[in-house]
Design a protein around this motif. Structure first.
Motif, PDB file in Angstrom:
ATOM      1  N   ILE A   1      14.283  15.464  -4.044  1.00 44.32           N
ATOM      2  CA  ILE A   1      12.994  16.098  -4.268  1.00 44.32           C
ATOM      3  C   ILE A   1      13.214  17.404  -5.024  1.00 44.32           C
ATOM      4  O   ILE A   1      12.548  17.697  -6.013  1.00 44.32           O
ATOM      5  CB  ILE A   1      12.265  16.370  -2.932  1.00 44.32           C
ATOM      6  CG1 ILE A   1      11.858  15.054  -2.272  1.00 44.32           C
ATOM      7  CG2 ILE A   1      11.025  17.219  -3.163  1.00 44.32           C
ATOM      8  CD1 ILE A   1      11.277  15.230  -0.898  1.00 44.32           C
TER       9      ILE A   1
ATOM     10  N   VAL B   1       0.859   4.639  -2.404  1.00 44.51           N
ATOM     11  CA  VAL B   1       0.717   6.013  -1.914  1.00 44.51           C
ATOM     12  C   VAL B   1       1.906   6.853  -2.374  1.00 44.51           C
ATOM     13  O   VAL B   1       1.737   7.972  -2.886  1.00 44.51           O
ATOM     14  CB  VAL B   1       0.622   6.014  -0.370  1.00 44.51           C
ATOM     15  CG1 VAL B   1       0.622   7.444   0.160  1.00 44.51           C
ATOM     16  CG2 VAL B   1      -0.625   5.279   0.084  1.00 44.51           C
ATOM     17  N   ILE B   2       3.088   6.290  -2.216  1.00 50.78           N
ATOM     18  CA  ILE B   2       4.291   7.040  -2.592  1.00 50.78           C
ATOM     19  C   ILE B   2       4.277   7.359  -4.082  1.00 50.78           C
ATOM     20  O   ILE B   2       4.534   8.484  -4.498  1.00 50.78           O
ATOM     21  CB  ILE B   2       5.557   6.231  -2.235  1.00 50.78           C
ATOM     22  CG1 ILE B   2       5.686   6.133  -0.719  1.00 50.78           C
ATOM     23  CG2 ILE B   2       6.793   6.870  -2.824  1.00 50.78           C
ATOM     24  CD1 ILE B   2       6.652   5.066  -0.273  1.00 50.78           C
TER      25      ILE B   2
ATOM     26  N   VAL C   1      12.004   6.682   0.112  1.00 52.07           N
ATOM     27  CA  VAL C   1      10.843   6.773   0.998  1.00 52.07           C
ATOM     28  C   VAL C   1      10.301   5.365   1.264  1.00 52.07           C
ATOM     29  O   VAL C   1       9.969   5.014   2.395  1.00 52.07           O
ATOM     30  CB  VAL C   1       9.762   7.711   0.420  1.00 52.07           C
ATOM     31  CG1 VAL C   1       8.520   7.691   1.283  1.00 52.07           C
ATOM     32  CG2 VAL C   1      10.300   9.125   0.339  1.00 52.07           C
TER      33      VAL C   1
ATOM     34  N   LEU D   1       1.788  10.072  -4.921  1.00 52.77           N
ATOM     35  CA  LEU D   1       2.290  11.358  -4.429  1.00 52.77           C
ATOM     36  C   LEU D   1       3.363  11.905  -5.369  1.00 52.77           C
ATOM     37  O   LEU D   1       3.376  13.086  -5.719  1.00 52.77           O
ATOM     38  CB  LEU D   1       2.872  11.143  -3.033  1.00 52.77           C
ATOM     39  CG  LEU D   1       2.790  12.314  -2.093  1.00 52.77           C
ATOM     40  CD1 LEU D   1       1.345  12.645  -1.802  1.00 52.77           C
ATOM     41  CD2 LEU D   1       3.508  11.991  -0.806  1.00 52.77           C
ATOM     42  N   ILE D   2       4.266  11.001  -5.776  1.00 50.86           N
ATOM     43  CA  ILE D   2       5.358  11.416  -6.648  1.00 50.86           C
ATOM     44  C   ILE D   2       4.824  11.829  -8.015  1.00 50.86           C
ATOM     45  O   ILE D   2       5.284  12.785  -8.623  1.00 50.86           O
ATOM     46  CB  ILE D   2       6.358  10.241  -6.807  1.00 50.86           C
ATOM     47  CG1 ILE D   2       7.018   9.924  -5.471  1.00 50.86           C
ATOM     48  CG2 ILE D   2       7.398  10.557  -7.857  1.00 50.86           C
ATOM     49  CD1 ILE D   2       8.039  10.897  -5.018  1.00 50.86           C
TER      50      ILE D   2
ATOM     51  N   VAL E   1       0.838  -1.196   0.000  1.00 52.86           N
ATOM     52  CA  VAL E   1       0.000   0.000   0.000  1.00 52.86           C
ATOM     53  C   VAL E   1       0.877   1.252   0.000  1.00 52.86           C
ATOM     54  O   VAL E   1       0.612   2.217  -0.721  1.00 52.86           O
ATOM     55  CB  VAL E   1      -0.953  -0.001   1.209  1.00 52.86           C
ATOM     56  CG1 VAL E   1      -1.757   1.288   1.257  1.00 52.86           C
ATOM     57  CG2 VAL E   1      -1.888  -1.192   1.148  1.00 52.86           C
ATOM     58  N   ALA E   2       1.943   1.181   0.776  1.00 54.47           N
ATOM     59  CA  ALA E   2       2.832   2.338   0.864  1.00 54.47           C
ATOM     60  C   ALA E   2       3.420   2.684  -0.497  1.00 54.47           C
ATOM     61  O   ALA E   2       3.469   3.858  -0.872  1.00 54.47           O
ATOM     62  CB  ALA E   2       3.951   2.069   1.869  1.00 54.47           C
TER      63      ALA E   2
ATOM     64  N   VAL F   1       2.049  13.227  -8.723  1.00 52.49           N
ATOM     65  CA  VAL F   1       1.382  14.531  -8.765  1.00 52.49           C
ATOM     66  C   VAL F   1       2.324  15.678  -8.430  1.00 52.49           C
ATOM     67  O   VAL F   1       1.944  16.832  -8.507  1.00 52.49           O
ATOM     68  CB  VAL F   1       0.150  14.580  -7.840  1.00 52.49           C
ATOM     69  CG1 VAL F   1      -0.914  13.629  -8.334  1.00 52.49           C
ATOM     70  CG2 VAL F   1       0.508  14.288  -6.403  1.00 52.49           C
ATOM     71  N   VAL F   2       3.563  15.346  -8.055  1.00 55.37           N
ATOM     72  CA  VAL F   2       4.502  16.435  -7.794  1.00 55.37           C
ATOM     73  C   VAL F   2       4.740  17.182  -9.102  1.00 55.37           C
ATOM     74  O   VAL F   2       5.137  16.579 -10.097  1.00 55.37           O
ATOM     75  CB  VAL F   2       5.848  15.894  -7.254  1.00 55.37           C
ATOM     76  CG1 VAL F   2       6.888  16.994  -7.236  1.00 55.37           C
ATOM     77  CG2 VAL F   2       5.661  15.346  -5.864  1.00 55.37           C
ATOM     78  N   PRO F   3       4.456  18.487  -9.110  1.00 52.77           N
ATOM     79  CA  PRO F   3       4.672  19.227 -10.352  1.00 52.77           C
ATOM     80  C   PRO F   3       6.160  19.449 -10.576  1.00 52.77           C
ATOM     81  O   PRO F   3       6.959  19.409  -9.650  1.00 52.77           O
ATOM     82  CB  PRO F   3       3.956  20.551 -10.104  1.00 52.77           C
ATOM     83  CG  PRO F   3       3.961  20.712  -8.628  1.00 52.77           C
ATOM     84  CD  PRO F   3       3.985  19.355  -8.017  1.00 52.77           C
ATOM     85  N   GLY F   4       6.523  19.691 -11.808  1.00 50.21           N
ATOM     86  CA  GLY F   4       7.926  19.943 -12.119  1.00 50.21           C
ATOM     87  C   GLY F   4       8.510  18.724 -12.795  1.00 50.21           C
ATOM     88  O   GLY F   4       8.618  17.665 -12.200  1.00 50.21           O
TER      89      GLY F   4
ATOM     90  N   ARG G   1      14.088  16.805  -8.472  1.00 47.27           N
ATOM     91  CA  ARG G   1      13.107  15.944  -9.141  1.00 47.27           C
ATOM     92  C   ARG G   1      13.718  14.628  -9.607  1.00 47.27           C
ATOM     93  O   ARG G   1      13.385  14.126 -10.669  1.00 47.27           O
ATOM     94  CB  ARG G   1      12.450  16.669 -10.331  1.00 47.27           C
ATOM     95  CG  ARG G   1      11.610  17.862  -9.920  1.00 47.27           C
ATOM     96  CD  ARG G   1      10.420  17.424  -9.082  1.00 47.27           C
ATOM     97  NE  ARG G   1       9.552  18.534  -8.769  1.00 47.27           N
ATOM     98  CZ  ARG G   1       9.687  19.307  -7.685  1.00 47.27           C
ATOM     99  NH1 ARG G   1      10.630  19.048  -6.821  1.00 47.27           N
ATOM    100  NH2 ARG G   1       8.857  20.295  -7.468  1.00 47.27           N
TER     101      ARG G   1
ATOM    102  N   VAL H   1      13.708   9.463  -4.814  1.00 49.88           N
ATOM    103  CA  VAL H   1      12.756   9.803  -3.759  1.00 49.88           C
ATOM    104  C   VAL H   1      11.863   8.604  -3.459  1.00 49.88           C
ATOM    105  O   VAL H   1      11.725   8.177  -2.314  1.00 49.88           O
ATOM    106  CB  VAL H   1      11.887  11.013  -4.166  1.00 49.88           C
ATOM    107  CG1 VAL H   1      10.938  11.374  -3.045  1.00 49.88           C
ATOM    108  CG2 VAL H   1      12.756  12.195  -4.526  1.00 49.88           C
TER     109      VAL H   1
END
Lengths: 286, 315, 491, 532
Positions: B274, B22-23, B286, B26-27, B18-19, B29-32, B277, B282
């Motif tokens: 991070i 999630v990770i 994580v 999250l990654i 699951v982690a 949707v990180v813009p850039g 990018r 990352v």
């Protein structure tokens, strides 16, 4: 008992002082914190500027006041979010656990474990990387980590209340677990939650300071204690007051809340008080 | 016991799985764009496209997720976008700083906190107790990065005792490295020690009220003997939990400390990744940190069983 | 070259104690990799340029083009072709001999489809590479391009060896005076003198580039003696502490970085020249330099480096004048000012200048909301998507005034007159003419107040007293250590 | 020869007087019992002798052990006395042993304190011997047994073994059997008595139950509010007690309710049919807490459900109350199947054991008593509720002034009255009394029992009275069911079962339960034998 009253008085005093300063900063600060005065930079603490001025000539006392206000606001809201989501989750988990269906309890608690397992500062950094650094995102990042704490504490406390006979009595009266949670469990774990909230609050203050130290909290020109420390870092060799005052403010604020929390625990939590008294009982008097 | 273990392991695997999801989200949707970042202010678009293909960023997210997870299952964490070396190599290099630092800090905090907590508990209300707990309160309240700055100021610039920054690498010698890690370890350990000593104290106080301590005292043991022989192990259980949490916290939580002391640790690597990018780094780190937390919790559970015969027999 | 060394030795004495020595150089940013032909990061050039890798020509400390692997060259075919006469007896660090084939390989590689060279445009005009003999090569361009010679002096155009090119990112192999030893990631890169170097031998036995991100650590490391030189010290506010200390020398030079208040000319209110002029009047450069850079920077009035021979001082064009600014805003139809956002990238100069700019614009009624962001976000939002009002950034590319000729660049400046000037510059082979044209270009963008021109970013060199030969300026990013040595009794 | 002489001993803690002018003597080989209700200060005497008192204690007078004043001792000297002269047994055997150490280690530690030079083999042998002495066989309970493997009675034996292993001159036993089942209690008491004889030690026995000590004590001390009200040789005491409080205690111990004279209707209002409840223990093991139990309760009837802890009686109670789902079987209330639905809940209510845990401490009495109104279909106005609550409070002997009070403002007995009021408020047909009087002191207990009996007659309610205590049940029920290991082993009219128990287990239960009349008789017989 004397020992604890002192910690409560000192803690409460410090906290009140900061809260007054924070409220006061809404109406009045000695100087405008957004007023930059390069000519007056690095003024040493004195009559004109009690805590001196920074590299832009801003009044540090004013910045500490507003920074404290921001820190308190962020922490309060973040802890509030954590409690508002975490407590119902914890109560729900405890209720389902008592009703024998452990699946929901397991799911909730594993979810909590998952959040717990994430390195907090890293997640906060990632959240701010997604949404950009701002005071609101700092609140969200800190708030998320408060959810499992409150969920755990309230679940644990609720589980200790559920087997009590007055809960059975309420069930015999036909009350459902939601109603019981809200009518009987919540009021009886409230003290514990308040104590936990003060602890979480002081943790949140440090978290906010850390986040804004790495530049992820409130944004300039809005002052923040953590960012002040960061900015002061390279100037500490010739203008140490830039770092002493905001750093001292964080320490005093956290210390105040911790002491108050400790004192409150003794006053509010009869179980612990009883324990501390019996604790004395086992310490012989010889 | 074996079914207890099996259950734990299954939940460990599910949590990790699951982690990763999630990770990854999250990654995602990180813009850039990592490629745009690497190309800088005046990079050409053609080169950027070529780089994108080279990094395997031209396929859909689902395929990338599957690739990533499957790679990790096979022990392949991918190649860093910016460093162009296997992520696992980066992690190994950095872990050689972070893990010793964590262990060092944990050792310091335990060595300070456990005796301090015990002494405070056994002399409850005395001057020693009050002053220890006062220091502990202060320790909890001081942000560690602030403490680190003060330490640097004092030891490195005023006393010139310690080198302020950097890590010479283990081949430079054990003692030299230990010295380089000392100030960072102290600044990490102090707040942890403060928390731990408070837990130790209250846990010891609680245990001191237990009936079996009274039994021990009735035998003729004095207060300290009773506490050490019968209280300590019982009181260690909550302390173990905190220690487990602290290990994971320190492993990842040293970001700021690592940057104050310019240590090439894991925390700084992720932070830097991070910013740059270097998302694959990352993601992997994580995940690894999450794994370490879950794994340490697991170890702590096993330790409980080692301490407590009731758990050992799976009641 | 050897004569110069001899002169130094004769007149200044042998560089004393500790020579030959290994120099510890502090850098704020660690390079992501060590291949200057693939990454854009300036931090790569900081370590490798001139030390590990060399190009056909070399840019020196003053921005002049010097012979390097090419000892001399001829311009033929109306300036369209270059004939380079290459050095003999050059060995790569892996022992391979350097020939014209390596030049062809390097340039073809940079030009190819799969190339990830950040400055691919340098190689685009190349239409033919002709190896005349192993030490003579002719490169033909599509047209005369006077800037080509400067461009191939950049780190992106260094000569690499075919066998090792793919591994340069972590194990760089070049022809320079220093050889790569190891890279302790997160801490340092170690170099050692290359004993078979083809050119004049260097003084240093080796060099460690240590990466110290935190300005506080930079100070303590410097003071503790862990670092001998910080060529670009990250905290200008601390410079005076070193200036006051006889053990250290502080050399404030210039970089190629024009720090500008980047303005989005596409969108209102900044499409209005009056507004841009008002902003130019509202800016107080001396306050910025004093407040953000602690006095250590040179004001600029256009997008051009003050130490360039073609530079003209335009700082007096829009003097700091709040009344004038107010008047212009009134004329433009903004008597009460307006709200804008100011997106700031991470460097400390940008953050500090940003706060001051916000305050200065506030004085004429322009309410500025500061948004701090990471580079990745900045590149995404500002540079690529042009989603911004104002920003502050240093353009560190040398001679980059031509970016104003690109209407798609994030400024959104689209002016045919200016484009014409740049076109003329790029095709002019006449030095005097191009100098005139450069002055014209500076004047044009200054008149149009395309961006707010603030100051030239300084290069703050701090090193131990007695250390000589460090670059004072950064015409390009490089810490070329070939001329560095110690004098005097103490280090 | 006087072993322990407490002379003019007074104790105050934080300026609050706890004990006044106590004078007690104990001879070697003698059992002295201190009896009193909770709060009488009886336990403080034992703590004072061994000097494990709370902080802020002020002492005056003397406690002489072999004419040596213990109150003058330093802590180090006291430790020696605890090692060599004094032994102590506490009330809670479940928590009195360190859960992380084996019983052997804990016993050997005690022995080692008396004989520091003992070799490890001898040490082990001695520990095994002492375990044998408390009737714990080596084969079943090796030294490496952990406490959690033992039952409460077994643990108490280990605690006794620890105390005995040091060969004390005086053994202080503070409510040593209160937490145990009756049969275990009897065995432990017998063991203690045997030890006095074998080792010739003096015992100070502290208890709240006159009946328990009557059997074993040579000398009885009655305490109330920190004072000794009366003390006598046991036989003399029972023959000629003088103080009114002693008489009150004695009467309570012998308490007999007036005969219940209600007609039992034939209407069955509660029926339990082959109820089975299993608990999953993991590893595919299950515990049958209740195994195929069935019984009926008729209107007006009072039924007792008796058994020792773990026999499944509480599980049955929880099933009947709809608090627990059960596997097999059926429960009928008023002829309708009951599985926890709200519609039938008004027919049954409950009074729990713990007068302190039965109430939400944050609610007023009015709100507490009114809580069961929730089950009623039609909702009452607040005024109606208040009137009703006030009426009920009066019925159980409280006044309407108590409406606004909080539970902590009441004594244990009063709280139990409030609990009864709450149970009565919806006028149920059945009230389940789950150990409702076992946490109360004897005198209060009898008052509550009287009240219950009274209400039963007045309102015609049926009780299902669940208890571990046969004496309590004996006086209030018509019929009794005896349970063991989840199953019913005997059932019949109360008087019949008591007079003529059929099952061995019932017999042993009756035999073991403290009975003061029987105890006195036995004592006198003993005494006569001795004098003869």
């Amino acid at each position: 008992m004397k020992h604890f009253s002192i910690s409560f008085i000192v803690g409460g005093g410090l906290t009140t002082l900061f809260i007054i300063a924070a409220i006061l900063s809404f109406f009045w600060t000695p100087y405008d914190v957004e007023l930059l005065n390069i000519k007056g930079k690095f003024a040493t603490p004195g009559f004109e500027h009690l805590m001196g001025t920074d590299h832009f000539g801003r009044d540090i006392l004013s910045m500490v006041m507003v920074g404290t206000r921001n820190a308190i606001a962020v922490s309060l809201i973040a802890v509030g979010i954590g409690a508002a989501i975490g407590v119902p989750l914890g109560l729900w988990a405890a209720a389902t656990c008592m009703n024998g269906s452990r699946i929901i309890d397991e799911l909730l608690m594993r979810g909590n474990d998952l959040i717990f397992a994430f390195p907090s500062l890293l997640l906060a950094i990632m959240i701010t990387a997604v949404f950009g650094p701002s005071i609101i995102n700092a609140i969200i990042a800190i708030g998320i980590f408060n959810i499992p704490v409150f969920a755990r504490v309230s679940r644990g406390a609720a589980l200790s209340i559920w087997p009590k006979e007055y809960i059975s009595a309420a069930r015999v009266a036909g009350k459902g677990s939601t109603r019981i949670s809200y009518e009987h469990i919540l009021p009886n774990i409230l003290n514990l939650l308040i104590v936990q909230a003060t602890i979480q609050f002081s943790i949140a203050i440090i978290a906010e300071a850390s986040l804004s130290y790495v530049g992820l909290g409130s944004q300039p020109p809005d002052p923040s204690l953590g960012r002040m420390l960061n900015e002061a870092q390279t100037m500490i060799f010739f203008a140490p007051w830039l770092a002493y005052f905001p750093g001292g403010a964080i320490v005093a604020l956290v210390l105040g809340f911790n002491l108050m929390g400790d004192g409150m625990r003794d006053i509010l939590d009869p179980k612990l008080r009883q324990r501390s008294e019996t604790g004395k009982a086992s310490n012989d008097a010889s | 016991m074996s079914s207890f273990l099996l259950k734990k392991i299954i939940s460990l695997i599910i949590t990790l799985f699951v982690a990763t999801g999630v990770i990854f989200i999250l990654i995602e949707v990180v813009p850039g764009d990592p490629v745009a970042f690497m190309m800088g202010l005046s990079g050409s678009t053609e080169a950027a496209d070529a780089l994108r293909i080279e990094l395997g960023l031209n396929v859909g997210p689902w395929a990338r997720y599957v690739d990533w997870v499957w790679g990790m299952v096979n022990g392949n964490f991918g190649i860093s976008y910016t460093y162009r070396v296997p992520v696992i190599e980066l992690i190994r290099e950095r872990a050689l700083v972070s893990v010793p630092l964590t262990v060092y800090a944990l050792f310091l905090s335990t060595a300070i906190a456990i005796p301090a907590g015990l002494i405070s508990a056994s002399r409850r209300g005395s001057l020693v107790d009050t002053s220890f707990m006062g220091v502990a309160q202060l320790g909890v309240a001081i942000p560690n990065f602030w403490f680190a700055i003060l330490l640097v100021l004092f030891f490195s610039t005023t006393l010139k005792l310690f080198s302020a920054s950097g890590f010479p690498g283990w081949d430079a010698g054990f003692l030299i490295c230990l010295k380089a890690l000392t100030l960072p370890a102290i600044s990490l350990a102090l707040p942890q020690a403060a928390i731990l000593s408070r837990v130790m104290r209250s846990s010891a106080l609680e245990v001191m009220n237990e009936d079996y301590i009274r039994t021990a005292r009735a035998k003729g043991l004095n207060k300290n003997q009773a506490l050490l022989r019968h209280g300590l192990r019982n009181a260690m259980i909550p302390v173990l939990t905190i220690l487990g949490l602290q290990f994971s916290f320190l492993l990842a939580g040293g970001i700021i400390i690592e940057s104050v002391f310019s240590l090439p640790g894991l925390g700084r690597l992720v932070f830097q990744s991070i910013v740059q990018r270097d998302l694959i780094v990352v993601k992997s780190i994580v995940t690894l940190l999450v794994f370490s937390v879950v794994f340490i919790t697991f170890i702590v559970d096993l330790l409980y069983a080692a301490v407590d015969p009731r758990l050992r027999e799976g009641n | 070259m050897k004569i110069i060394n001899l002169i130094i030795i004769l007149f200044l004495g042998w560089p004393s104690i500790g020579w030959p020595m290994t120099l510890n150089v502090g850098l704020q940013l660690e390079p992501p990799n060590l291949d200057p032909t693939s990454g854009a990061a300036a931090a790569i050039d900081d370590v490798v340029y001139g030390n590990i890798f060399e190009g056909l020509v070399r840019i020196n400390e003053f921005g002049d083009i010097q012979p390097s692997l090419s000892l001399s060259w001829d311009l033929v075919n109306n300036g369209k072709s270059y004939i380079f006469y290459l050095a003999n007896d050059v060995l790569f660090h892996n022992g391979d001999r350097f020939t014209a084939a390596d030049v062809k390989f390097s340039f073809d590689r940079a030009k190819s489809n799969g190339s990830t060279n950040a400055k691919k445009y340098i190689f685009k005009p190349i239409v033919d590479i002709n190896i005349i003999d192993p030490h003579t090569i002719m490169i033909t361009l599509d047209q005369a391009r006077p800037d080509f010679l400067f461009n191939i002096g950049l780190g992106d155009a260094v000569i690499v060896n075919e066998d090792s090119a793919d591994r340069n990112s972590f194990n760089p192999v070049g022809t320079g005076p220093f050889k790569f030893v190891k890279w302790v990631r997160g801490d340092r890169v170690e170099l050692v003198r290359y004993r078979k170097y083809w050119g004049p031998s260097v003084f240093l036995e080796g060099a460690n580039f240590k990466f110290i991100t935190d300005p506080l650590s930079a100070y303590t490391a410097m003071k503790a003696g862990d670092i001998d030189a910080f060529p670009n010290y990250p905290a200008p506010e601390n410079l005076f502490l070193f200036k006051n200390d006889p053990d250290y020398e502080v050399v404030v030079g210039l970089t190629a970085g024009e720090t500008i208040l980047a303005t989005n000319n596409r969108n209102p209110p900044f499409d209005n020249l009056l507004v841009r002029k008002a902003i130019a009047h509202a800016i107080d450069r001396s306050e910025l330099i004093d407040g953000a850079m602690f006095g250590n920077a040179v004001p600029i009035g256009s997008h051009f480096a003050p130490n360039h021979p073609d530079y003209i001082d335009l700082t007096g064009l829009f003097p700091h004048n709040l009344d004038e600014a107010h008047k212009l805003l009134l004329l433009a139809g903004y008597p009460n000012g307006f709200n804008v956002s100011l997106k700031l990238p991470p460097p400390i100069y940008a953050r500090r200048t940003g706060e001051l700019i916000a305050s200065q614009l506030g004085r004429v009624g322009i309410k500025v909301k500061i948004e701090n962001m990471e580079w990745a976000q900045w590149i995404d939002q500002v540079l690529i998507n042009k989603n911004y009002d104002l920003s502050i950034v240093s353009h560190v590319e040398p001679m980059d005034i031509n970016i104003y000729a690109n209407p798609n660049y994030y400024f959104g400046y689209d002016n045919d007159d200016f484009k014409k000037i740049i076109f003329d510059i790029e095709s002019s082979t006449d030095a005097i003419n191009s100098s005139q044209l450069y002055k014209l270009a500076q004047k044009k963008i200054a008149d149009d107040a395309v961006n707010g021109y603030l100051y030239q970013l300084g290069k703050y060199g701090v090193w131990k007293a007695g250390l000589k030969g460090m670059w004072a300026n950064y015409p390009i990013r490089s810490n070329d250590l070939r001329g560095v040595y110690f004098v005097g009794g103490e280090q | 020869m006087t072993l322990l002489n407490i002379k003019n001993f007074s104790l105050a803690i934080n300026d609050k007087n706890i004990l006044h002018n106590i004078n007690i003597k104990i001879n070697a080989g003698q059992v002295v019992a201190i009896v009193g209700e909770s709060g009488s200060g009886k336990s403080m005497i034992s703590s004072a002798i061994i000097n494990l008192l709370p902080q802020g204690a002020e002492l005056s007078g003397e406690i002489l052990l072999n004419n040596d004043n213990l109150l003058d001792k330093t802590e180090r000297e006291m430790c020696l006395h605890r090692i060599n002269d004094l032994g102590m047994i506490f009330q809670e055997p479940m928590t009195a042993l360190n859960p992380l150490e084996t019983i052997g280690a804990q016993i050997m530690e005690a022995i080692k304190l008396t004989k520091p030079k003992i070799g490890s083999k001898d040490l082990q042998k001695e520990a095994e011997l002492i375990l044998e002495a408390v009737e714990m066989k080596k084969s079943r309970f090796p030294l490496n047994t952990y406490p959690h493997k033992l039952s409460g009675g077994q643990r108490q034996r280990v605690v006794i073994a620890i105390a005995l292993s040091q060969k004390p001159k005086l053994l202080i036993a503070d409510e040593p059997t209160t937490a145990l089942d009756v049969t275990t209690q009897a065995k432990i008491m017998k063991l203690l008595l045997k030890l006095v004889k074998d080792y010739g030690i003096g015992i100070l026995l502290v208890s709240h139950d006159l009946a328990v000590v009557a059997d074993v004590a040579d000398h009885i001390v009655i305490m109330k509010n920190g004072k000794v009200v009366e003390q006598q040789n046991t036989i003399t005491f029972f023959k000629s007690m003088k103080h009114s409080y002693s008489k009150q205690l004695f009467a309570a111990a012998k308490h007999k309710l007036f005969e219940k004279n209600v007609s039992v209707c034939s209407e069955i209002i509660l029926e339990v049919q082959s109820l089975t409840k299993e608990y999953d223990l993991g590893n595919k093991k299950t515990l049958k807490a209740v195994n195929n139990v069935g019984f009926t309760l008729k209107r007006g009837e009072n039924l007792g459900l008796v058994g020792e802890s773990g026999c499944g009686k509480s599980t049955i109670a929880r099933c009947i109350l709809g608090l627990e789902k059960f596997g097999k079987g059926k429960i009928w209330i008023g002829g309708e199947p009951f599985y926890g639905q709200k519609e039938l809940r008004h027919c049954i209510n409950v009074v729990f054991q713990d007068p302190f845990g039965s109430f939400n401490p944050r609610h007023t009495v009015e709100r507490l008593v009114a809580e069961p109104f929730y089950v009623l279909k039609k909702s009452l106005t607040n005024f109606e509720k208040r009137v009703k609550v006030a009426q009920i409070l009066k019925l159980v002997g409280l006044s309407d002034e108590d409406l606004k009070k909080y539970p902590h403002e009441f004594s244990g007995g009063e709280r139990q009255r409030i609990a009864i009021a709450r149970a009565l408020i919806t006028e149920p047909d059945i009230i389940l009394l789950d150990e409702s009087t076992s946490a109360l002191d004897v005198i209060i207990r009898n008052q509550i029992l009287d009240l219950l009996k009274d209400l039963s007659i007045k309102l015609g309610i049926s009780y299902l009275f669940i208890s571990h205590d046969l004496t309590t049940v004996k006086n209030i029920t018509n019929r009794v069911i005896v349970m063991k290991d989840g199953a019913i082993i005997e059932e019949g009219l109360t008087a019949e079962v008591y007079k003529n128990p059929k099952h061995e287990y019932t017999k042993s239960l009756i035999e073991a339960s403290p009975d003061i009349t029987r105890a006195i008789r036995r004592k006198e017989e003993n005494n006569n034998e001795n004098t003869l």
